[in-house]
Design an enzyme around this catalytic site. Structure first.
Site, PDB file in Angstrom:
ATOM      1  N   ASP A   1      63.724  32.793   5.291  1.00 56.84           N
ATOM      2  CA  ASP A   1      63.060  33.567   4.238  1.00 56.84           C
ATOM      3  C   ASP A   1      63.973  34.536   3.504  1.00 56.84           C
ATOM      4  OD1 ASP A   1      60.735  34.199   2.769  1.00 56.84           O
ATOM      5  OD2 ASP A   1      60.329  35.947   4.023  1.00 56.84           O
TER       6      ASP A   1
ATOM      7  N   HIS B   1      65.846  41.271   5.852  1.00 58.80           N
ATOM      8  CA  HIS B   1      65.723  40.778   4.477  1.00 58.80           C
ATOM      9  C   HIS B   1      64.546  41.336   3.686  1.00 58.80           C
ATOM     10  CE1 HIS B   1      63.300  37.571   6.605  1.00 58.80           C
ATOM     11  NE2 HIS B   1      62.487  37.859   5.596  1.00 58.80           N
TER      12      HIS B   1
END
Length: 1002
Positions: free
Chosen positions: A375, A579
């Site tokens: 992701d 992230h």
């Protein structure tokens, strides 16, 4: 025959609703008690021992970010004897928002975890064979997390719920159900049969006879199903389906390796403290599911999340350890967290792999072989080499399927990085990391797979993710039925490494993709939450300094090396690189904590640096300068210390018309009455760096209103509307340059445009009191250079990107990520823009007065998105950047280090502090000097070839050593061609951008 497909499909839909209501029968209420924990979550033992008050169905509960403990007591009625009985508890769940709001973890009275509760898991098995009169007592720790972004439904309306202080205290949820009920196994099995066959039929074309076989079987099943006695007739209905469920898959069927997974964001729409609990809930759920389903294999990434279990939920950790040893609970990824890979520095990415893999080795004796980043928002071209240097073999992501312009051409391929390293890479063609193993997803994976004819298999991670939850028994039921079923891909539940071994073996000539995996989306993440990004950059360089000077002090003076302290600090910094933290896409709570963490880290590292430098400088009051840069500076050796050179030319600042002229003998710059740079001349060549009639350090303000994903995206249309900020509130001379003050909107910017003695660049120190919303602030330099490509620093090297828009691939890169510098050049001349904390840039071609083209380089300084943090970036920021005229790539590299690693001066004896290592002139650059992780006192040096050319270098040790060898990122011996021992050190023959780690035994 008449086409009655729509009628059968409607009958299926309606009957499944009736069947769902019959999966449990004979419900009886339970005695419910509650305790609302004050403030933050409490230890399990405190929650179990709390004073519980009476509660009942329909009670309101749960202020935002609150914790409520529930006590469930019941007596199993005699009517349930001999039957499987479940506790059904609905705390206000929305099945479409799994992982994004209410969650719970069930405990027994002795503190043993049972399983997690979430919208897709609202039941707890009480007994498989009930006894009348049996007493039940369970406890539930529940979290009333607020629903943000529509619970993943992507509603970007600004919300105050992302900060506890602004979220309010009104209860968010109501208890909907609390009961004991009999679980009707055969009804549930019928439900699974029908869902699988119905979903498969809907994906098959009408021309395929198999679709009609399935529909007719479903129709026959309904003919024998008595909807007034579903449990009594379920077996007869299933018998009608048995034939079509037994038909084997076709020989050519795509093969899917399914692995249980829960992509749990280490922070996002919830703070880190809540992720600790999410990991415990999901892991408990998985462990409970494994008890009932021996076929389940579950993959979990992020060593940090395993560490949270070990440190905060030991009762869950024990079960995880047991299943890991069995090979069913599989650590994957080999990184501390699933980090961003665009913005972390090279050394930080190396440490992500070092700390992640080391944790799995230390705790489980497992060498992970895949890097698992499903992701993250694009992937640096430096990653393949680092994967290989960590003794890993494979890479997985699916995020590139989010591209909004170009479809990536492969699903299995070899990814070639900066240095030529190739890594077998897979993108799951189901385009999800959280599959339900639905017919639509399985069919999409088979249809979408780009490598048909050459390869036959793909990976399917299944389980509720983002906010956790993981796999369910329904997903496993679908996988079992799809294992070998006509009309479907073959689905096999197995470990990720089993998939990768087979996929790589069957595809030896897989195609090659060269360079970065640029995500054509989420480009705003290079800029959002500037303080978080600044904290990252500052922390990385402070860690470099702390390790360098502490190592030097240990070797030179015998001072203690703070190994454990540095290890802990590294892990704090690595967590912030997750992230959704470093990219700036989390709620305000997360970023407020990140900034506080960075401030604490800076204090600790500064103390380490100052202590080591004091030991090295000795006693006295003579200034000793320390140079942590890999290049000499001001008369001080790279990586060493000593007196600064004293013969540097002074900076002259002279009025000229309504502006000022700055000169230091190396650069001559003109600042006009608007406070803009109108001339920057490299005096050694006499060439003007700025384009005719253009300006440097031009601040431009754009509206910034992306279609979706406010904190994540900047959309290309923003560039068509802007305001040049040329109005000046004040312009005055200061030491070394000019001070410029501007006001715009509700904001104020103050800039110092200066030259430094002995430095061939123009510095811009910018302080912005930023009060704009949904705007982006850019700083531009229109450079008199014609080029088709820009060069940007990335980890351990640089990449080139187009400045034109010839193709859709070129046009999509309208915003790019760079680290410390961007360079543009033509044969014989170039210029660089360097920075101390900015990552987002754009580089474009412009018409040149008099003909030809020029190149504009712009830094993206600040944004102001309003979701998920409605006050993102508001406040005072200080940013530094500079333009370097006449610069080549080597100059850009040098100046990038210098602006991020200023000299430090401390009083001392005035003696020279010799570097621990010196590198011969050339393109090899030292990135880290440290002592070995194992506490042996060995000196570890990491360096890389920086220019993208074959090069040789000699690394000499400034201390006595017993031997030297090349090692991997975990500091284990690694046979490396081109590494030869020489007198006093080692000789290196380097390929372009090669990273080499050397270990000197003391």
């Amino acid at each position: 025959m008449h086409d009655d497909r729509r009628l059968i499909e409607g009958r299926l839909r309606r009957t499944l609703q009736r069947i769902e209501g019959a999966v449990w029968s004979a419900p009886v209420p339970v005695d419910l008690g509650r305790w609302d924990a004050p403030g933050e979550p409490v230890p399990v033992e405190e929650g179990l021992a709390a004073p519980y008050a009476a509660a009942q169905v329909n009670d309101r509960w749960g202020p935002p970010w609150g914790t409520t403990w529930w006590r469930v007591r019941a007596t199993v009625p005699d009517t349930h004897a001999g039957r499987p009985v479940d506790l059904r508890l609905d705390l206000g769940f929305d099945p479409l928002r799994t992982g994004f709001h209410v969650e719970g973890l069930v405990y027994r009275a002795d503190g043993t975890p049972v399983k997690g509760l979430n919208p897709r898991n609202q039941w707890v098995r009480v007994t498989d064979e009930a006894k009348g009169g049996e007493e039940v007592e369970l406890f539930v720790e529940s979290a009333s997390n607020p629903l943000l972004l529509g619970g993943g439904g992507f509603d970007f309306t600004p919300s105050p719920l992302g900060e506890k202080e602004t979220a309010g205290s009104e209860p968010l949820y109501s208890v909907v159900r609390a009961e004991l009920a009999v679980f009707e196994q055969e009804v549930w099995e019928l439900q699974q049969d029908l869902e699988v066959l119905g979903q498969l039929a809907s994906e098959l074309p009408g021309s395929d006879p198999r679709q009609w076989q399935l529909l007719r079987a479903i129709d026959r099943a309904f003919d024998v199903l008595d909807t007034s006695d579903i449990s009594g007739s379920a077996s007869a209905a299933r018998a009608q389906l048995a034939g079509v469920l037994a038909d084997p898959a076709r020989a050519s069927a795509h093969r899917i390796s399914a692995v249980g997974h829960a992509h749990i964001d280490s922070a996002w729409l919830w703070p880190v403290r809540e992720t600790v609990r999410k990991v415990a809930r999901t892991s408990s759920n998985v462990l409970a599911l494994m008890d009932e389903h021996p076929e389940l294999v579950y993959a979990m990434s992020s060593a940090q999340q395993f560490a949270w279990l070990r440190d905060h939920r030991p009762e869950v950790w024990a079960g995880v350890v047991e299943r890991v040893r069995e090979g069913r609970f599989v650590p994957v990824g080999g990184m501390w967290v699933e980090s961003d890979t665009n913005m972390p520095g090279g050394e930080a990415l190396a440490r992500q792999l070092n700390h992640g893999k080391r944790f799995f080795l230390d705790e489980f004796g497992i060498e992970t072989r895949e890097v698992w980043l499903p992701d993250s928002f694009g992937y640096t071209a430096a990653l393949p080499q680092l994967i290989a240097l960590s003794a890993s073999q494979w890479f997985l992501t699916q995020k590139i399927s989010w591209n909004t312009t170009n479809r990536f051409p492969h699903h299995s391929f070899r990814w070639e990085g900066l240095d030529g390293t190739r890594i077998f890479t897979h993108f799951p063609p189901a385009d999800t990391y959280g599959s339900e193993v639905s017919g639509a997803e399985v069919a999409h994976a088979a249809r979408n797979f780009s490598d048909k004819g050459d390869a036959t298999r793909s990976l399917l991670p299944f389980g509720w993710g983002d906010g956790g939850g993981g796999p369910t028994r329904e997903m496993l039921a679908r996988a079992a039925r799809l294992k070998d079923l006509d009309g479907s891909a073959r689905v096999e539940v197995e470990r990720p490494d089993a998939f990768f071994e087979q996929a790589e073996a069957e595809y030896p000539d897989a195609p090659v993709w060269v360079g970065e995996l640029y995500l054509e989306m989420h480009r705003g993440t290079y800029t959002s939450q500037a303080k978080t990004k600044q904290g990252n950059r500052r922390s990385e360089h402070l860690l470099r300094e702390a390790e360098l000077w502490a190592s030097t002090a240990t070797v030179r003076t015998g001072a203690a090396y703070p190994l454990e302290e540095l290890d802990r600090i590294w892990k704090v910094v690595l967590l912030q690189q997750f992230h959704d933290i470093l990219p700036g896409s989390s709620i305000g709570w997360v970023h407020r904590e990140a900034v506080a963490n960075y401030e604490a880290v800076a204090g600790e590292l500064t103390a380490i640096i100052e202590g080591a430098q004091a030991a090295l400088a000795g006693d006295g009051d003579v200034d000793v300068a320390f140079n942590a840069s890999p290049h000499p500076r001001g008369g001080v050796a790279a990586l060493g210390g000593g007196p600064r050179a004293a013969d540097l030319a002074e900076v002259e600042v002279a009025a000229e018309g309504d502006g000022w002229v700055l000169s230091n003998g190396l650069v001559r710059a003109v600042v006009d009455a608007r406070g803009l740079l109108t001339s920057v001349v490299d005096t050694t060549t006499g060439r003007e760096a700025l384009a005719p009639g253009a300006a440097g350090n031009l601040l431009q303000l754009h509206p910034d209103t992306p279609v979706d994903f406010d904190a994540w995206d900047v959309d290309a249309y923003y560039r068509r509307t802007w305001t040049d900020l040329t109005d000046v509130s004040s312009l005055s001379a200061v030491d070394g340059g000019v001070r410029v003050v501007r006001h715009f909107g509700e904001s104020t910017v103050t800039q110092l445009v200066t030259l430094t003695p002995g430095e061939a660049r123009v510095d811009v120190d910018t302080e912005v009191d930023w009060r704009e919303r949904e705007k982006i602030l850019k700083a531009g330099f229109d450079l008199d250079v014609t080029t088709e490509r820009s060069t940007a620093e990335v980890q351990f090297g640089h990449v080139q990107r187009p400045t034109h828009t010839n193709t859709s691939w070129d046009a999509a890169k309208f915003e790019i990520c760079a680290h410390r510098w961007v360079h543009v050049g033509e044969p014989g001349y170039g210029a660089a823009v360097v920075n101390d904390s900015t990552y987002g840039h754009d580089v474009t071609r412009r018409d040149r007065d008099g003909g030809g083209t020029t190149t504009q380089v712009r830094l993206s300084l600040l944004r102001a998105p309003q979701s998920p943090d409605p006050v993102a970036d508001l406040g005072v920021h200080r940013l530094r950047y500079a333009v370097v005229p006449g610069a080549g790539i080597a100059d850009a590299i040098r100046e990038g280090y210098r602006i991020n690693l200023p000299l430090r001066t401390v009083p001392g004896s005035g003696a020279v502090v010799e570097p621990l290592v010196t590198v011969s002139e050339g393109s090899a650059v030292v990135e880290a000097v440290k002592l070995a992780d194992d506490g042996s006192g060995d000196v570890v040096v990491r360096l890389y070839e920086s220019l993208g050319s074959r090069s040789s270098a000699t690394v000499l040790a400034g201390f006595e050593f017993g031997g030297v060898e090349a090692v991997d990122l975990l500091e284990r011996p690694l046979p490396t061609p081109g590494v030869e021992a020489v007198d006093g050190g080692v000789g290196l023959a380097l390929r372009p951008f090669q990273v080499v780690t050397l270990r000197f035994t003391r």
